[in-house]
Motif scaffolding. Structure first.
Motif, PDB file in Angstrom:
ATOM      1  N   ASN A 251       0.597  -1.362   0.041  1.00  0.00           N
ATOM      2  CA  ASN A 251      -0.409  -0.027   0.052  1.00  0.00           C
ATOM      3  C   ASN A 251       0.685   1.753   0.042  1.00  0.00           C
ATOM      4  N   VAL A 252       1.066   1.581  -0.963  1.00  0.00           N
ATOM      5  CA  VAL A 252       1.240   3.146  -1.160  1.00  0.00           C
ATOM      6  C   VAL A 252      -0.032   4.386  -0.561  1.00  0.00           C
ATOM      7  N   PRO A 253       0.335   5.020   0.545  1.00  0.00           N
ATOM      8  CA  PRO A 253      -0.882   5.826   1.096  1.00  0.00           C
ATOM      9  C   PRO A 253      -0.776   7.005   0.745  1.00  0.00           C
ATOM     10  N   ASN A 254       0.067   7.277  -0.138  1.00  0.00           N
ATOM     11  CA  ASN A 254      -0.063   8.514  -0.827  1.00  0.00           C
ATOM     12  C   ASN A 254       0.273   9.145  -1.700  1.00  0.00           C
ATOM     13  N   ALA A 255       0.319  10.467  -2.338  1.00  0.00           N
ATOM     14  CA  ALA A 255       0.892  11.345  -3.061  1.00  0.00           C
ATOM     15  C   ALA A 255       2.233  11.692  -2.992  1.00  0.00           C
ATOM     16  N   ASN A 256       2.869  12.258  -2.052  1.00  0.00           N
ATOM     17  CA  ASN A 256       3.686  12.252  -1.316  1.00  0.00           C
ATOM     18  C   ASN A 256       5.031  11.443  -1.542  1.00  0.00           C
ATOM     19  N   VAL A 257       4.597  10.514  -1.606  1.00  0.00           N
ATOM     20  CA  VAL A 257       5.991   9.191  -1.524  1.00  0.00           C
ATOM     21  C   VAL A 257       6.785   8.928  -2.549  1.00  0.00           C
ATOM     22  N   MET A 258       7.763   9.817  -2.344  1.00  0.00           N
ATOM     23  CA  MET A 258       9.141  10.364  -2.892  1.00  0.00           C
ATOM     24  C   MET A 258       9.465   8.148  -3.739  1.00  0.00           C
ATOM     25  N   GLU A 259      10.046   7.615  -3.338  1.00  0.00           N
ATOM     26  CA  GLU A 259       9.943   6.436  -3.464  1.00  0.00           C
ATOM     27  C   GLU A 259       9.317   5.795  -2.344  1.00  0.00           C
ATOM     28  N   ALA A 260       9.935   3.996  -2.395  1.00  0.00           N
ATOM     29  CA  ALA A 260       9.246   3.136  -2.101  1.00  0.00           C
ATOM     30  C   ALA A 260      10.017   1.982  -2.275  1.00  0.00           C
ATOM     31  N   ASN A 261      11.057   1.527  -1.514  1.00  0.00           N
ATOM     32  CA  ASN A 261      12.138   0.810  -1.320  1.00  0.00           C
ATOM     33  C   ASN A 261      11.470  -1.252  -0.717  1.00  0.00           C
ATOM     34  N   ILE A 262      11.029  -1.798  -1.615  1.00  0.00           N
ATOM     35  CA  ILE A 262      10.836  -3.484  -0.922  1.00  0.00           C
ATOM     36  C   ILE A 262      11.778  -4.516  -1.396  1.00  0.00           C
ATOM     37  N   SER A 263      12.108  -4.473  -0.027  1.00  0.00           N
ATOM     38  CA  SER A 263      13.277  -5.354  -0.287  1.00  0.00           C
ATOM     39  C   SER A 263      12.596  -7.003   0.059  1.00  0.00           C
ATOM     40  N   ILE A 264      13.143  -7.751  -0.477  1.00  0.00           N
ATOM     41  CA  ILE A 264      12.689  -9.158  -0.395  1.00  0.00           C
ATOM     42  C   ILE A 264      14.139 -10.384   0.640  1.00  0.00           C
ATOM     43  N   MET A 265      14.104 -10.647   1.553  1.00  0.00           N
ATOM     44  CA  MET A 265      15.331 -10.785   2.043  1.00  0.00           C
ATOM     45  C   MET A 265      15.004 -12.900   1.694  1.00  0.00           C
ATOM     46  N   LEU A 291      14.989  -2.886 -10.155  1.00  0.00           N
ATOM     47  CA  LEU A 291      15.672  -4.299  -9.713  1.00  0.00           C
ATOM     48  C   LEU A 291      17.061  -3.923  -9.025  1.00  0.00           C
ATOM     49  N   SER A 292      17.262  -4.748  -7.674  1.00  0.00           N
ATOM     50  CA  SER A 292      18.894  -4.628  -7.186  1.00  0.00           C
ATOM     51  C   SER A 292      18.779  -6.172  -6.756  1.00  0.00           C
ATOM     52  N   ARG A 293      19.697  -7.273  -7.057  1.00  0.00           N
ATOM     53  CA  ARG A 293      20.193  -8.580  -6.539  1.00  0.00           C
ATOM     54  C   ARG A 293      20.894  -8.271  -5.920  1.00  0.00           C
ATOM     55  N   SER A 294      21.194  -9.124  -4.944  1.00  0.00           N
ATOM     56  CA  SER A 294      22.916  -9.202  -4.329  1.00  0.00           C
ATOM     57  C   SER A 294      21.981 -11.903  -3.795  1.00  0.00           C
ATOM     58  N   LYS A 295      23.289 -11.573  -3.011  1.00  0.00           N
ATOM     59  CA  LYS A 295      23.134 -13.929  -3.174  1.00  0.00           C
ATOM     60  C   LYS A 295      22.172 -13.431  -2.107  1.00  0.00           C
ATOM     61  N   SER A 296      21.607 -12.561  -1.231  1.00  0.00           N
ATOM     62  CA  SER A 296      20.630 -12.442   0.172  1.00  0.00           C
ATOM     63  C   SER A 296      19.520 -11.976   0.100  1.00  0.00           C
ATOM     64  N   TYR A 297      19.113 -11.374  -0.899  1.00  0.00           N
ATOM     65  CA  TYR A 297      18.725 -10.039  -0.973  1.00  0.00           C
ATOM     66  C   TYR A 297      17.835  -9.561  -2.634  1.00  0.00           C
ATOM     67  N   SER A 298      16.731  -9.238  -2.541  1.00  0.00           N
ATOM     68  CA  SER A 298      16.469  -8.788  -4.171  1.00  0.00           C
ATOM     69  C   SER A 298      15.752  -7.147  -3.441  1.00  0.00           C
ATOM     70  N   LEU A 299      15.636  -6.360  -4.091  1.00  0.00           N
ATOM     71  CA  LEU A 299      14.852  -4.336  -3.746  1.00  0.00           C
ATOM     72  C   LEU A 299      14.691  -4.031  -5.055  1.00  0.00           C
ATOM     73  N   LEU A 300      13.841  -3.761  -4.983  1.00  0.00           N
ATOM     74  CA  LEU A 300      13.136  -3.314  -5.445  1.00  0.00           C
ATOM     75  C   LEU A 300      11.995  -1.973  -5.272  1.00  0.00           C
ATOM     76  N   LYS A 301      12.863  -0.500  -6.360  1.00  0.00           N
ATOM     77  CA  LYS A 301      12.752   0.657  -6.317  1.00  0.00           C
ATOM     78  C   LYS A 301      11.529   0.659  -7.334  1.00  0.00           C
ATOM     79  N   LEU A 302      10.649   1.132  -6.586  1.00  0.00           N
ATOM     80  CA  LEU A 302       9.671   2.033  -7.343  1.00  0.00           C
ATOM     81  C   LEU A 302       9.798   3.751  -6.884  1.00  0.00           C
ATOM     82  N   LEU A 303       9.747   4.534  -8.064  1.00  0.00           N
ATOM     83  CA  LEU A 303       9.788   5.442  -8.294  1.00  0.00           C
ATOM     84  C   LEU A 303       9.014   6.480  -8.119  1.00  0.00           C
ATOM     85  N   GLN A 304       8.028   7.481  -7.577  1.00  0.00           N
ATOM     86  CA  GLN A 304       7.438   8.912  -7.601  1.00  0.00           C
ATOM     87  C   GLN A 304       5.506   7.249  -8.075  1.00  0.00           C
ATOM     88  N   PRO A 305       5.624   6.335  -7.085  1.00  0.00           N
ATOM     89  CA  PRO A 305       4.923   5.050  -7.607  1.00  0.00           C
ATOM     90  C   PRO A 305       3.478   6.263  -6.804  1.00  0.00           C
TER      91      PRO A 305
END
Length: 594
Positions: A251-265, A291-305
């Motif tokens: 859930n992106v709660p409002n229009a003022n979110v610049m970036e949403a960082n979703i980390s998947i471990m 999308l950024s990946r490493s051996k222990s995580y994936s990081l999804l970054k949404l810009l101005q979602p």
């Protein structure tokens, strides 16, 4: 011609005087609302002892995840890898693209181990780099990853007392400069010196964490970001992979979110699909999805979602534990209406009115206030006692009042928060102490019956003549200064050996010692092996910039491309260039900073 220019300067001067109060207020308001950026030094112990303290190289994963969580552009990051000396170092690099982040992570993957350990060496170097190269408008910070134990060379001249003294001086410098040190204690072997690391953080208003597992990284890094970006971690959910796609609501709660960082471990790779609030599938990656990946995580970054419920589908390996967390980055500030006075008396009541702003303007999206609470934090500066007073959420602002209880000095600060972020106003000091000479009446203005005298115009004529003369003098002085212009700022220089891939320590070359021009060869201390750089000349230019003129046959590269600098290449603060040498297998890396 000179007379016309002087008259023009006078007219401009008059206009500036007319608008100066407005300009000052506007600039202050805009400056206060600029989204904060980070200048971070990542410091890691790469001694052999870390083979057991951090056998899975969680420290490397933490640094890479930290870099991935930074804003897409604007933040600066440097890296110090130490043993009992600086093994590898990366000067502060401004993040301008995903390529910059990948370069930093590649640098981390190349770090090797060394024999001994001296924490003071790493902390001292990080503080020095921030002192010399940090942007005054950015928030400086140090993240130290270590087990907290020193292991000095018994055959060396360095004593533990000398190390302790150097560390104490570095910590004191960090505290004086407002540089918090965040420590992540790596404890795979149970030999962590937690107290030593916690003490570093406590002295500098940082925080201390302990981990032996990469699973803890999202929580730790979110806590570190919270202190600088004023964010909160939002747990999304945990799941066990079953080999099929499983739905997760973000859930992106409002229009003022610049970036949403979703980390998947997860211990094993995952596949992802993403759908926006309208139900449309969004490509990964995309212009606004990184999308950024490493051996222990994936990081999804949404810009101005877009505001609303996004659907993330995660496909993990069977029985693989998957943890998902969310960190928002907001373009929001909390402003406090000016306190009417700085001086009060016992029993006075001070009205409080605070509100959110975005990009320097009062927030128009009232929906953001619905789930927020706010308090007025009052600190009695005489006793040290603090109290939080609840404020009323009016739907588009927070209001309340503070009654002055004693004849003391107070510090007032409003804090507003909801589940994903918080914001604080700048503290304001007020005093209820009797002023020296209290009781003396204020200087009265003109009495009601007093006859006003006409303004003496001779003052205007004299002032005008003075302004004309002053401007004429200023014009001549400016012309003289232009002909004798000096440099500002400094050059950060690193030399890479192309045969080994090793880089030298960053050298900070202050330019104010030169007048008119200087060559790259001079900055390299006229070393014979760099003689081919003597016709690469820097010339000071206006607006704190410099021109690089290349009179040699050598190549100058910027952003990976060869640049023709024969007629002059303008460099502004933060610009970086490289000079691959032809006579020796070395490349010179240069960054200009003001």
């Amino acid at each position: 011609m000179l007379q016309r220019k002087v008259i023009a300067y006078m007219m401009l001067f008059t206009l500036v005087l007319s608008f100066m109060p407005w300009i000052g207020r506007e600039a202050a308001a805009q400056g206060a609302q600029t989204a904060s950026q980070i200048d971070a030094m990542l410091v890691i112990d790469v001694s052999n002892s870390m083979d057991t303290s951090d056998k899975d190289k969680i420290g490397n994963e933490a640094m890479k995840m930290f870099i991935d969580m930074l804003s897409s552009t604007g933040d600066k990051v440097g890296i110090v890898a130490y043993t009992d000396k600086i093994e590898r170092e990366k000067a502060l690099l401004e993040i301008r693209s995903d390529t910059d982040k990948e370069d930093l992570k590649h640098f981390i993957d190349q770090l090797n181990r060394g024999a001994y350990t001296d924490i003071a060496v790493g902390v001292k170097e990080a503080v020095k780099v921030l002192e010399q190269g940090a942007d005054p408008a950015h928030e400086p910070m140090i993240v130290l990853l270590a087990d907290g134990n020193n292991y000095l060379n018994k055959n060396g001249s360095r004593t533990q007392a000398e190390s302790d003294q150097e560390l104490s001086a570095a910590v004191a410098a960090a505290k004086q400069k407002g540089i918090p040190i965040y420590t992540i204690g790596l404890n795979a072997d149970g030999q962590l010196n937690q107290d030593a690391l916690a003490n570093l953080s406590k002295q500098t208003n940082g925080k201390s964490f302990v981990t032996s597992s990469a699973d803890d990284l999202p929580q730790i890094l979110s806590e570190i970001f919270a202190s600088h970006q004023k964010l909160k971690i939002v747990p999304v959910q945990s799941m066990t992979g079953n080999g099929s796609y499983q739905d997760v609501t973000v859930n992106v709660p409002n229009a003022n979110v610049m970036e949403a960082n979703i980390s998947i471990m997860s211990s094993k790779p995952v596949d992802l699909k993403l759908y926006d609030p309208s139900g449309k599938e969004v490509a990964i990656p995309d212009d606004n999805v990184r999308l950024s990946r490493s051996k222990s995580y994936s990081l999804l970054k949404l810009l101005q979602p877009a505001q609303g419920d996004w659907k993330l589908q995660v496909k993990g390996a069977k029985k693989d534990k998957i943890d998902i967390n969310l960190v928002f980055n907001y373009d929001l500030k909390l402003a406090l209406d000016p306190i009417p006075s700085k001086t009060y008396k016992q029993g006075d009541k001070i009205k409080i009115n605070a509100y959110l702003t975005s990009n320097g303007q009062k927030l128009q999206n009232d929906a953001l206030y619905r789930n927020m609470n706010a308090v007025l934090h009052v600190k009695d500066l005489d006793t040290g006692n603090s109290v939080d007073l609840s404020l009323v959420n009016e739907g588009d602002r927070f209001t309340g009042e503070f009654e002055v209880k004693d004849k003391h000095e107070y510090e007032l600060k409003v804090r507003a928060e909801e589940k994903s972020f918080y914001r604080e106003t700048e503290p304001v000091k007020v005093s209820a102490k009797p002023a020296a000479g209290a009781g003396a009446s204020a200087q009265p203005g003109a009495s009601e019956g007093e006859v006003k005298k006409p303004f003496p115009m001779w003052i205007v004529y004299s002032a005008t003549g003075g302004i004309v003369l002053a401007l004429a003098a200023a014009f001549l002085i400016a012309a003289w200064k232009k002909a004798n212009r000096g440099f500002v700022g400094q050059m950060v220089i690193e030399v890479r050996d192309e045969n080994t891939g090793e880089k030298s320590h960053p050298q900070y070359k202050k330019l104010n010692a030169f007048k008119g021009k200087c060559s790259l060869h001079q900055l390299l201390q006229l070393a014979p092996e760099f003689k081919e750089t003597e016709k690469m000349v820097f010339i000071p230019d206006k607006n704190d910039r410099i021109l690089l003129k290349n009179g040699s046959n050598g190549t100058i590269e910027k952003s990976g491309r060869a640049i023709d600098a024969s007629k002059g290449l303008e460099l502004k603060s933060g610009d970086r260039i490289t000079v691959p040498l032809t006579q020796v297998d070395k490349t010179i890396w240069i960054e200009y900073i003001v």
